[in-house]
Design an enzyme around this catalytic site. Structure first.
Site, PDB file in Angstrom:
ATOM      1  N   CYS A   1      -2.215   4.125  -3.381  1.00  0.00           N
ATOM      2  CA  CYS A   1      -2.616   5.532  -3.801  1.00  0.00           C
ATOM      3  C   CYS A   1      -1.794   6.323  -2.587  1.00  0.00           C
ATOM      4  O   CYS A   1      -2.019   6.595  -1.402  1.00  0.00           O
ATOM      5  CB  CYS A   1      -3.802   5.631  -3.512  1.00  0.00           C
TER       6      CYS A   1
ATOM      7  N   CYS B   1      -3.776   9.283  -0.911  1.00  0.00           N
ATOM      8  CA  CYS B   1      -4.667   8.905   0.085  1.00  0.00           C
ATOM      9  C   CYS B   1      -4.119   8.175   1.430  1.00  0.00           C
ATOM     10  O   CYS B   1      -4.572   8.555   2.388  1.00  0.00           O
ATOM     11  CB  CYS B   1      -5.512   7.653  -0.473  1.00  0.00           C
ATOM     12  N   ASP B   2      -3.004   7.404   1.304  1.00  0.00           N
ATOM     13  CA  ASP B   2      -2.563   6.606   2.423  1.00  0.00           C
ATOM     14  C   ASP B   2      -1.352   7.161   3.020  1.00  0.00           C
ATOM     15  O   ASP B   2      -0.892   6.723   4.074  1.00  0.00           O
ATOM     16  CB  ASP B   2      -2.490   5.072   2.082  1.00  0.00           C
TER      17      ASP B   2
END
Length: 514
Positions: free
Chosen positions: A341, A344-345
């Site tokens: 992701c 997200c990361d």
């Protein structure tokens, strides 16, 4: 800090406060501290029940803001500035700390209140992460109910030294009393199962007492939600069993092709789906994993906890998950540099070199997004050409820090035992093995259906997709299927919803005739 429109909305929400709340700031000389101070002052100005305090001298994490209930003696801390996707987490923390009714089943609230011991949760997040708020809000809810539970949301971008010290390379990452507790999405039910040893067994016993269903739907994504709504409107006793309501959509950032809705985000769409499903008498059994499909007099779905649910008809909509590269080092370094992701990361790799595996739309979109955060992005595509839309390719090629390599077969993830340090790939034009030094690898090579547990029960394609006819019927009479786990072409939200409706109507027709 807050614009007029947001202040007016928040002021309306804060009218639901019933008891005093202390907003305690701990500041340093940073720009983020100035933002946090401004945010706290704006919030305090909107309600006479919110009192602003400063505990800079005693706090460990700065800048941070503590939401404290002096009535219930509960504490919820935000380290960093809880804006972006975490602003909702802050609003809920204020409301729950101030006595506003918590929308959760009474049995769950009683279970939380009964937990014994000291629980200090730390949740590392990035403000661009769609999954993080779900975890933060679940843990904050627990902290608002039980004073023995303390939570601290930590924005990894504001506390990079803490992220580096703990070797955190994926969010959300949760620590409990100093030890890693979970990584990635985790529901309130699953959190309670981990901290309350008897919870899973009690759930299984409760599920065993369920009445037989007319239609049982496995999967709570767009397909499963549509099927449940259509079934309930037909007056059927309907149930949904899902590992995580919303499925992949909960992790989707921008949605701009959902007809009649110009633009939305995954979590918003999931919230609307759940609200619509709950409008009808649908039994939603969340955080439950199906492991077997069988048939006696009725169809039987066996769950991971041992419970067995029975139904006259079944709609399978288990969805799909990110496809893995299946190369040496991938599993060992998942969450330690291997990620799936970028939203997200991605912020955890600020200023570093990363790779994106895959040249389709998702891969090139990921590369474009990451290029604004990281030092450099290398895109590796197996084929001789990219498969992404031309407009995306043109944009990626115009950016100065994206390198695109085609005819590249990734062969190994390289690491130092703690984190990713590079990858190896084979140049398919000449067979030469090459190495790229980098800190992160984002895998974007499509999806794989969640159907391993159905092998031998219904007919699957070689790719593991459930084979269905025009009515959603599988090879097993009375069992229907819909969504990304089927052989229906074009995996899109709107198509999944349509196939869910088709499967439910097909199952209803089956029930009438049988």
């Amino acid at each position: 800090m807050l614009d007029t429109n947001l202040k007016n909305q928040l002021k309306t929400y804060l009218q639901n406060l019933k008891s005093p709340v202390e907003l305690v700031v701990a500041l340093d000389g940073s720009d983020k501290a100035a933002e946090l101070k401004s945010l706290a002052e704006d919030i305090a100005s909107l309600s006479s029940l919110i009192h602003l305090k400063d505990e800079t001298d005693t706090a460990v994490l700065k800048p941070s803001m503590l939401v404290r209930s002096t009535v219930k003696n509960t504490e919820i801390r935000f380290a960093g500035v809880p804006m972006g996707h975490e602003f909702t987490s802050l609003v809920l923390a204020l409301l729950h700390s101030g006595g506003h009714t918590i929308k959760e089943e009474a049995a769950v609230l009683e279970q939380i209140a009964a937990l014994q011991g000291e629980f200090n949760f730390e949740i590392f997040v990035s403000l661009s992460c769609q999954t993080c708020p779900e975890v933060v809000q679940a843990l904050n809810l627990m902290a608002a109910v039980n004073p023995a539970i303390k939570t601290t949301m930590i924005d990894g971008a504001v506390f990079p030294d803490e992220v580096s010290k703990r070797n955190i390379m994926a969010v959300p990452t949760v620590y409990l009393n100093g030890q890693q507790f979970s990584q990635g999405a985790i529901t309130l039910t699953n959190i309670l199962n981990k901290v309350d040893s008897g919870a899973a067994a009690r759930q299984a016993e409760a599920l065993k007492t369920k009445d037989n269903f007319d239609m049982l739907i496995v999967g709570g994504g767009p397909a499963g939600s549509a099927a449940a709504i259509y079934a309930a409107r037909k007056g059927l006793n309907t149930g949904i069993v899902a590992e995580r309501f919303g499925g992949q959509v909960a992790d989707t950032v921008g949605i701009e092709n959902f007809i009649s809705v110009k633009e939305t985000e995954g979590p918003k769409l999931v919230a609307n789906l759940e609200s619509h499903v709950r409008h009808y008498e649908v039994d939603i059994m969340n955080s439950q994993k199906a492991v077997k499909l069988g048939k006696d007099e009725l169809f039987e779905i066996t769950l991971e906890n041992g419970a067995v649910l029975k139904s006259k008809s079944i709609v399978l909509s288990p969805g799909a998950r990110w496809r893995e590269m299946n190369v040496p080092g991938e599993k060992e370094y998942r969450g330690k540099g291997v990620a799936y992701c970028p939203h997200c990361d991605g912020p955890l790799f600020k200023g570093k070199k990363v790779a994106v595996i895959g040249g389709g739309n998702s891969g090139i979109e990921a590369a474009i997004d990451l290029a604004g955060i990281v030092q450099h992005v290398t895109v590796l595509e197996f084929d001789s050409k990219l498969r992404a839309d031309a407009v995306l390719i043109k944009k990626a090629e115009s950016m100065g820090n994206i390198t695109i390599i085609t005819q590249a077969q990734t062969t190994e993830v390289l690491g130092d035992g703690q984190r990713v340090v590079g990858l190896q790939y084979t140049d398919r034009t000449n067979g030469e093995s090459k190495t790229v030094e980098l800190a992160g690898i984002f895998v974007q090579i499509g999806l794989v259906p969640n159907t391993e547990w159905l092998r031998g029960a219904v007919e699957l394609t070689p790719r593991g997709e459930i084979i269905v006819d025009s009515h959603g019927q599988t090879s097993l009479k009375g069992v229907f299927a819909a969504g990304d786990a089927t052989n229906t072409p074009y995996k899109q939200i709107i198509i999944a919803m349509g196939s869910g409706a088709t499967a439910a109507l097909g199952a209803f027709d089956y029930l009438i005739r049988n």
